[in-house]
Design a protein around this motif. Sequence first.
Motif, PDB file in Angstrom:
ATOM      1  N   GLU A 561       0.805  -1.084  -0.104  1.00 36.88           N
ATOM      2  CA  GLU A 561      -0.016  -0.097  -0.139  1.00 36.88           C
ATOM      3  C   GLU A 561       0.686   1.154  -0.022  1.00 36.88           C
ATOM      4  OE1 GLU A 561      -4.124  -1.804   1.952  1.00 36.88           O
ATOM      5  OE2 GLU A 561      -2.859  -0.075   3.169  1.00 36.88           O
ATOM      6  N   MET A 562       1.857   1.081   0.464  1.00 35.21           N
ATOM      7  CA  MET A 562       3.253   2.228   0.330  1.00 35.21           C
ATOM      8  C   MET A 562       4.584   1.533  -0.096  1.00 35.21           C
ATOM      9  SD  MET A 562       3.340   3.539   4.159  1.00 35.21           S
ATOM     10  CE  MET A 562       1.475   3.581   4.597  1.00 35.21           C
ATOM     11  N   SER A 563       5.437   2.300  -0.118  1.00 32.74           N
ATOM     12  CA  SER A 563       6.704   1.920  -0.476  1.00 32.74           C
ATOM     13  C   SER A 563       7.294   1.121   0.890  1.00 32.74           C
ATOM     14  CB  SER A 563       7.609   2.890  -0.866  1.00 32.74           C
ATOM     15  OG  SER A 563       8.056   3.759   0.038  1.00 32.74           O
ATOM     16  N   ARG A 564       8.065   0.183   0.695  1.00 34.14           N
ATOM     17  CA  ARG A 564       8.734  -0.591   1.752  1.00 34.14           C
ATOM     18  C   ARG A 564       9.364   0.477   2.864  1.00 34.14           C
ATOM     19  NH1 ARG A 564      11.694  -6.297   2.098  1.00 34.14           N
ATOM     20  NH2 ARG A 564      13.062  -5.825   3.882  1.00 34.14           N
ATOM     21  N   GLU A 565      10.182   1.401   2.205  1.00 35.12           N
ATOM     22  CA  GLU A 565      10.907   2.370   3.150  1.00 35.12           C
ATOM     23  C   GLU A 565       9.808   3.192   3.844  1.00 35.12           C
ATOM     24  OE1 GLU A 565      13.845   6.403   2.488  1.00 35.12           O
ATOM     25  OE2 GLU A 565      13.109   5.135   0.908  1.00 35.12           O
ATOM     26  N   ALA A 566       8.689   3.798   3.151  1.00 36.61           N
ATOM     27  CA  ALA A 566       7.442   4.508   3.892  1.00 36.61           C
ATOM     28  C   ALA A 566       7.073   3.547   4.891  1.00 36.61           C
ATOM     29  CB  ALA A 566       6.653   5.010   2.733  1.00 36.61           C
ATOM     30  N   LEU A 567       6.767   2.386   4.471  1.00 35.69           N
ATOM     31  CA  LEU A 567       5.853   1.532   5.425  1.00 35.69           C
ATOM     32  C   LEU A 567       6.785   1.395   6.776  1.00 35.69           C
ATOM     33  CD1 LEU A 567       3.372  -0.404   5.165  1.00 35.69           C
ATOM     34  CD2 LEU A 567       5.167  -2.373   4.535  1.00 35.69           C
ATOM     35  N   LEU A 568       8.214   1.165   6.809  1.00 32.80           N
ATOM     36  CA  LEU A 568       9.076   0.862   7.771  1.00 32.80           C
ATOM     37  C   LEU A 568       8.983   2.190   8.447  1.00 32.80           C
ATOM     38  CD1 LEU A 568      11.832  -1.402   6.743  1.00 32.80           C
ATOM     39  CD2 LEU A 568       9.585  -2.209   7.642  1.00 32.80           C
ATOM     40  N   LYS A 569       9.135   3.265   7.695  1.00 35.45           N
ATOM     41  CA  LYS A 569       9.266   4.765   8.537  1.00 35.45           C
ATOM     42  C   LYS A 569       7.950   4.969   9.756  1.00 35.45           C
ATOM     43  CE  LYS A 569      10.388   9.434   7.534  1.00 35.45           C
ATOM     44  NZ  LYS A 569      10.509  10.325   6.195  1.00 35.45           N
ATOM     45  N   LYS A 570       7.035   4.576   8.728  1.00 42.31           N
ATOM     46  CA  LYS A 570       5.530   4.857   9.620  1.00 42.31           C
ATOM     47  C   LYS A 570       5.636   3.740  10.761  1.00 42.31           C
ATOM     48  CE  LYS A 570       1.140   5.993   9.928  1.00 42.31           C
ATOM     49  NZ  LYS A 570       0.829   7.562  10.525  1.00 42.31           N
ATOM     50  N   HIS A 571       6.077   2.697  10.609  1.00 37.99           N
ATOM     51  CA  HIS A 571       5.994   1.543  11.459  1.00 37.99           C
ATOM     52  C   HIS A 571       6.771   2.011  12.697  1.00 37.99           C
ATOM     53  CE1 HIS A 571       6.117  -2.458  13.714  1.00 37.99           C
ATOM     54  NE2 HIS A 571       7.723  -2.162  13.637  1.00 37.99           N
ATOM     55  N   LYS A 572       8.104   2.531  12.560  1.00 36.68           N
ATOM     56  CA  LYS A 572       8.978   2.963  13.540  1.00 36.68           C
ATOM     57  C   LYS A 572       8.454   4.302  14.172  1.00 36.68           C
ATOM     58  CE  LYS A 572      13.265   1.015  11.744  1.00 36.68           C
ATOM     59  NZ  LYS A 572      14.439   1.309  10.977  1.00 36.68           N
ATOM     60  N   ALA A 573       7.875   5.016  13.292  1.00 34.73           N
ATOM     61  CA  ALA A 573       7.325   6.387  14.217  1.00 34.73           C
ATOM     62  C   ALA A 573       6.241   5.905  15.009  1.00 34.73           C
ATOM     63  CB  ALA A 573       6.573   7.351  13.148  1.00 34.73           C
ATOM     64  N   ASN A 574       5.376   4.917  14.942  1.00 36.86           N
ATOM     65  CA  ASN A 574       4.284   4.664  15.812  1.00 36.86           C
ATOM     66  C   ASN A 574       4.932   4.166  16.930  1.00 36.86           C
ATOM     67  OD1 ASN A 574       2.098   5.039  14.064  1.00 36.86           O
ATOM     68  ND2 ASN A 574       1.933   3.055  13.373  1.00 36.86           N
ATOM     69  N   VAL A 575       5.992   3.352  16.902  1.00 36.14           N
ATOM     70  CA  VAL A 575       6.395   2.787  18.119  1.00 36.14           C
ATOM     71  C   VAL A 575       7.160   3.865  18.789  1.00 36.14           C
ATOM     72  CG1 VAL A 575       8.306   1.214  18.914  1.00 36.14           C
ATOM     73  CG2 VAL A 575       6.640   0.537  16.883  1.00 36.14           C
ATOM     74  N   ASP A 576       7.867   4.703  18.251  1.00 28.36           N
ATOM     75  CA  ASP A 576       8.685   5.753  18.858  1.00 28.36           C
ATOM     76  C   ASP A 576       7.540   6.865  19.809  1.00 28.36           C
ATOM     77  OD1 ASP A 576      11.074   5.184  17.851  1.00 28.36           O
ATOM     78  OD2 ASP A 576      11.220   6.328  16.258  1.00 28.36           O
ATOM     79  N   LEU A 577       6.258   6.688  19.263  1.00 32.95           N
ATOM     80  CA  LEU A 577       5.317   7.361  19.967  1.00 32.95           C
ATOM     81  C   LEU A 577       4.646   6.519  21.097  1.00 32.95           C
ATOM     82  CD1 LEU A 577       3.525   9.320  16.845  1.00 32.95           C
ATOM     83  CD2 LEU A 577       4.883  10.411  18.603  1.00 32.95           C
ATOM     84  N   GLY A 578       5.011   5.542  21.301  1.00 28.13           N
ATOM     85  CA  GLY A 578       4.684   4.679  22.141  1.00 28.13           C
ATOM     86  C   GLY A 578       3.214   3.979  22.043  1.00 28.13           C
ATOM     87  N   ARG A 579       2.865   3.992  20.687  1.00 28.62           N
ATOM     88  CA  ARG A 579       1.688   3.154  20.167  1.00 28.62           C
ATOM     89  C   ARG A 579       1.856   1.847  19.764  1.00 28.62           C
ATOM     90  NH1 ARG A 579       0.148   7.741  15.967  1.00 28.62           N
ATOM     91  NH2 ARG A 579      -0.055   9.590  17.248  1.00 28.62           N
ATOM     92  N   ALA A 580       1.040   0.945  19.713  1.00 23.19           N
ATOM     93  CA  ALA A 580       1.242  -0.219  19.032  1.00 23.19           C
ATOM     94  C   ALA A 580       0.987  -0.133  17.499  1.00 23.19           C
ATOM     95  CB  ALA A 580      -0.136  -1.128  19.255  1.00 23.19           C
ATOM     96  N   SER A 581       1.978  -1.134  16.858  1.00 20.93           N
ATOM     97  CA  SER A 581       2.048  -0.955  15.480  1.00 20.93           C
ATOM     98  C   SER A 581       1.767  -2.238  14.789  1.00 20.93           C
ATOM     99  CB  SER A 581       3.339  -0.293  14.874  1.00 20.93           C
ATOM    100  OG  SER A 581       3.292  -0.167  13.578  1.00 20.93           O
ATOM    101  N   TYR A 582       0.950  -2.412  13.637  1.00 18.35           N
ATOM    102  CA  TYR A 582       0.729  -3.808  13.157  1.00 18.35           C
ATOM    103  C   TYR A 582       1.055  -3.806  11.735  1.00 18.35           C
ATOM    104  CZ  TYR A 582      -2.509  -3.655  17.247  1.00 18.35           C
ATOM    105  OH  TYR A 582      -2.914  -3.389  18.412  1.00 18.35           O
ATOM    106  N   LEU A 583       2.184  -4.392  11.481  1.00 22.98           N
ATOM    107  CA  LEU A 583       2.814  -4.504  10.066  1.00 22.98           C
ATOM    108  C   LEU A 583       2.666  -5.884   9.496  1.00 22.98           C
ATOM    109  CD1 LEU A 583       4.742  -2.953   8.091  1.00 22.98           C
ATOM    110  CD2 LEU A 583       6.573  -3.967   9.456  1.00 22.98           C
ATOM    111  N   PHE A 584       1.819  -5.808   8.349  1.00 22.73           N
ATOM    112  CA  PHE A 584       1.393  -6.992   7.651  1.00 22.73           C
ATOM    113  C   PHE A 584       2.145  -7.130   6.360  1.00 22.73           C
ATOM    114  CE2 PHE A 584      -3.099  -8.107   9.433  1.00 22.73           C
ATOM    115  CZ  PHE A 584      -2.689  -7.705  10.486  1.00 22.73           C
ATOM    116  N   GLY A 585       2.825  -8.273   6.146  1.00 17.11           N
ATOM    117  CA  GLY A 585       3.467  -8.485   5.003  1.00 17.11           C
ATOM    118  C   GLY A 585       3.492  -9.743   4.489  1.00 17.11           C
ATOM    119  N   THR A 586       4.182 -10.226   3.175  1.00 19.05           N
ATOM    120  CA  THR A 586       4.184 -11.527   2.783  1.00 19.05           C
ATOM    121  C   THR A 586       5.696 -12.167   2.812  1.00 19.05           C
ATOM    122  OG1 THR A 586       4.495 -10.788   0.528  1.00 19.05           O
ATOM    123  CG2 THR A 586       2.369 -11.267   1.287  1.00 19.05           C
TER     124      THR A 586
END
Length: 691
Positions: A561-586
């Motif tokens: 749904e977005m580039s791999r780089e953007a996906l991981l950046k969003k995932h890490k940003a969620n974690v840095d803010l103390g939120r849960a992050s759910y990353l789905f992939g194949t």
Amino acid sequence: MLSDSLKKTIRQIHKHVADNLTDYRPRSSQNYLVAEIAKTLAGEYHKSQRICVIEAGTGTGKSLAYCLGALPLAMAKKKKLVISTATVALQEQLISKELPFFKEHSGLDIKFDLVKGRQRYICAQKLSAAVNGDSQTQMEFMPTLSSPLSDMETKCLKQLYDAYSKKQWQGDRDSWADTIPDKVWNLIACDKHSCQRQMRAHQLCPFHMARQRLMQMDVLVINHSLLLADLDLGGGKILPEPDDTIYVIDEAHHLAHITRDFSSAAATIKGTIDWLDKLVKFAGKMANVLVGQKAIGQNFKLSDSINDAGKNLKVVRDILDNADFNYNSDDTYRFEHGEIPASLHAKAKDISDATLDALRALNKMHDTLVQDVSDGDVKPYVADPILAESGQYINRLELLNKLWFSYATKGEGIPHARWIKRLEYKNHHDHLLSDCPIEVGYYLKDKLWNQCAGAVLCSATLTALGSFDHFAYECGLAKEEGVKYIKVPSPFDYPKQATLHIPASHIEPTDKAFSDHLAEQLPKFLDDKKANLVLFASYWQMDHVVKALRSKGIEVLVQGEMSREALLKKHKANVDLGRASYLFGTQSLSEGLDLPGKYLENLVITKIPFAVPTSPIEEAQAEFVQSKGGNPFLSITVPDAAKKLVQSCGRLLRKENDQGRITILDRRLVTKRYGKAMLDTLPPFKRQIDY
């Protein structure tokens, strides 16, 4: 043998490096690797077959180990060290981090560089001609250019030219800050046929300058594709001679697959007939530029050969149009056991002979023009666009001959997968014929293992079900004397760092209800306070589950749904803010994904990553194993899935202080005999198996 002075040198270098490495801990497994690599390459286990195969778990420090074990010995014996990787990420890590650190702290004055294929560099002559000429000049330089460059593309071309002219850019694609459109790059890229070093106008082109620098290097970092390109040319044409080289094949689990892709060939029928007609016209234009009478004779030979090939291809076209093949839903028909019909085989030999004759004639015309330019009889600005175009035709003829030569080979040597794909266009249809060897071990053995001064093959996943047999067979090392196989464990304390959980379930992945079951059960295994990664075996199943979870208000980050780089950046940003992050992939997220510490603490694997043999190559592999009395599921599918499962589980723990949990929602790991064997190949996590 490893001399006492070399042993002393390796120990001293190891100590220098250890003293300067932050958080360095002495590791017996790494020390063992260094010693075994050095002893293997020194010929202590076998005088001529100096090859070791290493499976080293995450955190072992294998890149440092092979630098310590191989580099001092390579330099002492005046050999080059070539490190080949499968991914750009590892190349960048070696060039920007590992090798500079090693050079600084080892006391060895090593020179190293990243080697790229010539298509990553500009041809300075082409760049100058493209900028200083008009749109017609551009069209001449690139026959496949269907239309002139747009204003945006022209602006980009001018920026490249200005930067290169002012020495602000070295002329390689990877060092340009912005994206270079393919249309622009294809116009100015170096190619082996027109950008030749013996031509004075090309001697200072970036590719040739880079190759000159390589001769002074001690360590060359390359990718597997470049390694195979060199081997295909006979070795020593792009890289140093194999017998003067010690190879480190990192990420070696990719080697057989990449070799197979490299060895394949494909061509259409009607499409080929069309470009062969254009080649006849081009050859006439080329002959008019050449000096001397020999070129005219070669032009006649070329025209006759192309006419022969064209006539036979038209017969093949008619055969395929009238054939009663049972195409599948993907419009593909695979020839059983790679055996093609007698009518097709008869024509294959004729087309193979004709295309080989055409190739020889065109090569002679091409070489004549290069010589004419070198002698000053033809101006470079006249020759360059013609050489560029003939180079493209030479490449096409080589591939076409490779395909038909294989189709003309019947029941000899290595088994091949051969298939036809029906292509439908708006106004016409065509047939794409493909060929691929099922096994490539013989190729690697002949071209690499029997030629090199030494080799180290390493990866975190080379064994399958606890054995190197599958890998050794695929890569041509099975039953080879003197090959040293080494498996070293990771330094991780698996039982303390992670728990492997297999929940109870009455539904297995083979059940039709499994996808709905997965959507319903998955939320129970997600941690709403931590970083989660969920790996699926198919895009379809992932999409099905994602829709169900989003309907319940669960926000997920989804691969694609977005580039791999953007996906991981969003995932890490969620974690840095103390939120849960759910990353789905194949499956592609199960390798090369580095999420240490808090960025991944809960890993869920939905099912064993079995590959479904749907491609013609996989079907042919299974068929070949069956023909030998084997079981393709147990000998191919299970070992491959076992390796992928280990890779998937390897995402959780990246450093020695990482913690987390792995949940696998596939009961076959405990209910099937092969499942239990897979389970036993996983690291010794603390286990929680529910019944």
